[in-house]
Scaffold this active site. Structure first.
Site, PDB file in Angstrom:
ATOM      1  N   GLY A 245       0.842  -1.197   0.000  1.00  0.00           N
ATOM      2  CA  GLY A 245       0.000   0.000   0.000  1.00  0.00           C
ATOM      3  C   GLY A 245       0.873   1.240   0.000  1.00  0.00           C
ATOM      4  O   GLY A 245       2.022   1.204  -0.459  1.00  0.00           O
ATOM      5  N   SER A 246       0.345   2.317   0.541  1.00  0.00           N
ATOM      6  CA  SER A 246       1.052   3.598   0.493  1.00  0.00           C
ATOM      7  C   SER A 246       2.271   3.612   1.427  1.00  0.00           C
ATOM      8  O   SER A 246       2.347   2.819   2.381  1.00  0.00           O
ATOM      9  CB  SER A 246       0.090   4.705   0.914  1.00  0.00           C
ATOM     10  OG  SER A 246      -0.410   4.412   2.205  1.00  0.00           O
ATOM     11  N   GLY A 250       2.967   1.886   5.165  1.00  0.00           N
ATOM     12  CA  GLY A 250       4.140   1.050   5.410  1.00  0.00           C
ATOM     13  C   GLY A 250       4.978   1.554   6.570  1.00  0.00           C
ATOM     14  O   GLY A 250       5.514   0.778   7.359  1.00  0.00           O
ATOM     15  N   GLU A 267       5.734  -3.493   0.553  1.00  0.00           N
ATOM     16  CA  GLU A 267       5.670  -3.150  -0.875  1.00  0.00           C
ATOM     17  C   GLU A 267       4.887  -1.854  -0.971  1.00  0.00           C
ATOM     18  O   GLU A 267       3.656  -1.868  -0.946  1.00  0.00           O
ATOM     19  CB  GLU A 267       4.926  -4.246  -1.649  1.00  0.00           C
ATOM     20  CG  GLU A 267       5.636  -5.573  -1.694  1.00  0.00           C
ATOM     21  CD  GLU A 267       6.794  -5.570  -2.687  1.00  0.00           C
ATOM     22  OE1 GLU A 267       7.002  -4.559  -3.381  1.00  0.00           O
ATOM     23  OE2 GLU A 267       7.492  -6.576  -2.735  1.00  0.00           O
ATOM     24  N   CYS A 301       1.097   0.818  -8.880  1.00  0.00           N
ATOM     25  CA  CYS A 301       2.250   1.289  -8.109  1.00  0.00           C
ATOM     26  C   CYS A 301       3.394   1.613  -9.052  1.00  0.00           C
ATOM     27  O   CYS A 301       4.241   2.455  -8.763  1.00  0.00           O
ATOM     28  CB  CYS A 301       2.670   0.252  -7.094  1.00  0.00           C
ATOM     29  SG  CYS A 301       2.920  -1.377  -7.792  1.00  0.00           S
TER      30      CYS A 301
END
Ligand code: NAD
Length: 525
Positions: A245-246, A250, A267, A301
């Protein structure tokens, strides 16, 4: 418009009811006790269905079930675990069109991209089946006589899996297929923006799990927001939390998991760039740039967000880009010929428009797009903005189809510009000059986890390890040796002699003096 009865038939075939439970421990769904979550079709803004979310107690029961399942699953031989994944792959093949359409309806990807995502799941299953016979450890030369030294890999335990909206099914497969063959149950918390696709995946898995009486290996808990994800980060029963995610998410998950000395596999966001050299095949570069920047409505992404074009070809290239953008068909993503569907939500549209506004304020020139479409749903125009690296908005990841185009005069300047942002996910150079390509790939070149030559920043294959550096989190998933993140390494020494020689030449005789001899000294006969 899509025919609602067709949609109902698809849901019916996938086993997803109009109101369904967001809790499952594998062999069968369980009644959830949390609040209702309505899934919205981003192409119309209308509801698609309702999911009852997991309560805190539901979450606790699921993690307990996964911990119990771990006891049995880690004893199951890896190739037998692979056989379960093979059967899931077959079920996915049988449901590819339906699940792909549901991805299209719930997150707005085109039909081909929706089905492509399911194909990625199938590919991951195939990869994991092969891997189930290849969880290799090394044997090392021991310095001690009559000793064997080797390393082996053991299952880790239940894995917490947090996924974003934009790859609502593939990222489950990246993690779950690999974790399962490694011997780890998975507790999945999908994005609240894509709950129906998560239920549909779980129903597919349940059919396989029920036939094999597999309870607690593949678990689902859907939350209304991020709260269950925060609980996972704190939960000591989950030795690894894999979170996609963002960067903001993270940072929070990474710090919380680290505080309990757990492992996280992150990730995160990207702010990907490509360089178009004066020595590039410009026709090829144009096609690649348009797909990478405007495809999936800029919601990958790996979407191309920044373009550095050599000053000698920049004006002509930007002109061709503008023409190409004008020909892109935006519309209902299930319709043939549509290349760009909606953004995921009203909030995403607001963020995009605000970024366009900021770009203008900071001196950017809108070359194409920049507006919302006057229709229902969350549609925007793919946008090209001529910019300079000094504009602060260029350093932000706006999850929408905005491409900032900048010029450069030397390759060093372009590479420095590319590396100047905090995420480090994907990068590309377009050039037919081997020296430029090699410099881009050298240690002084791109600082990203992915570096491509003459192909765009997006559209990775599952065979490679996928992920990025810096604020992208450093995690690697999918192919290559990414499986090692889901296992614990054990280094073993076996003495098959009658003596007890010590490493580094240390001598230790009970009752006698302890002394050290040179480790390189020949052994005494
Ligand atoms: P997001 O960060 O808003 O949410 C992702 C998931 O994290 C959701 O399930 C959400 O509920 C959960 N979450 C949010 N905050 C949390 C917290 N503090 N603790 C625990 N869980 C939390 O991201 P999104 O909008 O769904 O997805 C888009 C973002 O994901 C973009 O930044 C994109 O670049 C990134 N992304 C990265 C990759 C990759 O492989 N690097 C792949 C896909 C998407």
């Amino acid at each position: 418009m899509i025919d609602r009865s067709l949609f109902d038939e698809v849901l019916d075939r996938l086993g997803v009811g109009e109101v369904c439970s967001g809790v499952s421990t594998g062999a069968a769904g369980r009644n959830a006790e949390g609040e209702a979550l309505v899934s919205i079709n981003p192409s119309t803004g209308e509801p698609l269905g309702t999911v009852t979310t997991a309560s805190v107690e539901d979450y606790d029961r699921i993690v307990e079930a996964s911990s119990r399942a771990f006891g049995e699953w880690r004893r199951t031989p890896p190739p037998a675990r692979g056989e379960i994944i093979r059967r899931i792959g077959l079920e996915l093949r049988a449901n590819k069109a339906d699940l792909g359409l549901l991805v299209t309806l719930e997150v707005g990807k085109t039909r081909s991209e929706g089905e492509g995502e399911v194909q990625e799941m199938i590919d991951m299953c195939d990869f994991a089946v092969g891997l189930s016979r290849q969880l290799y450890g090394l044997t090392m030369a021991s310095e001690r006589p009559q000793h064997r030294m080797f390393e082996q890999w053991h299952p880790l335990g239940p894995i917490g899996l947090i996924t974003p909206f934009n790859f609502p099914v593939a990222i489950w497969a990246w993690n779950a297929a690999i974790a399962a063959v490694c011997g780890d149950p998975v507790v999945w918390k999908p994005s609240p923006l894509a709950p129906l696709t998560a239920v549909a995946v779980q129903k597919i898995v349940e059919r396989v799990a029920a036939a094999s009486e597999l309870e607690g290996v593949f678990n689902l808990c859907i939350g209304r927001d991020a709260e269950l994800g925060r609980m996972m980060a704190k939960d000591g029963r989950l030795p690894l939390v894999s979170a996609t995610g963002s960067c903001e998410m993270g940072r929070s998950v990474g710090q919380t998991v680290a505080a309990r000395l757990g492992r996280s596999l992150l990730e995160l966001g990207g702010n990907n760039a490509a360089i178009v050299s004066e020595a590039a095949n410009l026709d090829l570069a144009l096609r690649a740039v348009v797909f990478a920047a405007a495809g999936t409505a800029g919601q990958r992404c790996t979407t191309l967000r920044r373009l550095f074009v050599h000053e000698s070809v920049a004006d002509a290239f930007v002109d061709r880009l503008r023409h190409a953008y004008e020909s892109i068909r935006i519309g209902d993503p299930w319709e043939e010929g549509v290349l760009v569907g909606p953004l995921i939500s009203e909030r995403a549209v607001e963020r995009m428009l605000s970024a366009v506004e900021k770009s203008r304020d900071q001196g950017g020139e809108i070359v194409s797009g920049g507006k919302r479409l006057d229709r229902a749903g969350f549609f925007v125009e793919p946008t090209i903005i001529r910019a300079t690296p000094e504009m602060s908005i260029v350093s932000e990841e706006t999850f929408a189809p905005i491409l900032y185009v900048m010029t450069y005069s030397s390759l060093e300047e372009a590479i420095d510009g590319q590396n100047s942002v905090s995420p480090g996910l994907s990068s590309a150079i377009f050039t037919d000059r081997v020296t430029e390509a090699e410099r881009f790939l050298s240690p002084e070149g791109s600082d990203c986890g992915i570096a491509n030559v003459n192909t765009g920043t997006s559209g990775a294959e599952i065979g490679g390890a996928f992920g990025g550096e810096k604020d992208t989190g450093g995690g690697r998933e999918a192919g290559s040796d990414a499986w090692k993140a889901y296992m614990r390494r054990q280094t073993c020494s076996v003495n098959y002699g009658d003596d007890l020689p010590l490493a580094q030449g240390v001598e230790f005789e009970v009752g006698g003096p302890t002394r050290v001899t040179s480790p390189t000294a020949p052994p005494t006969p």
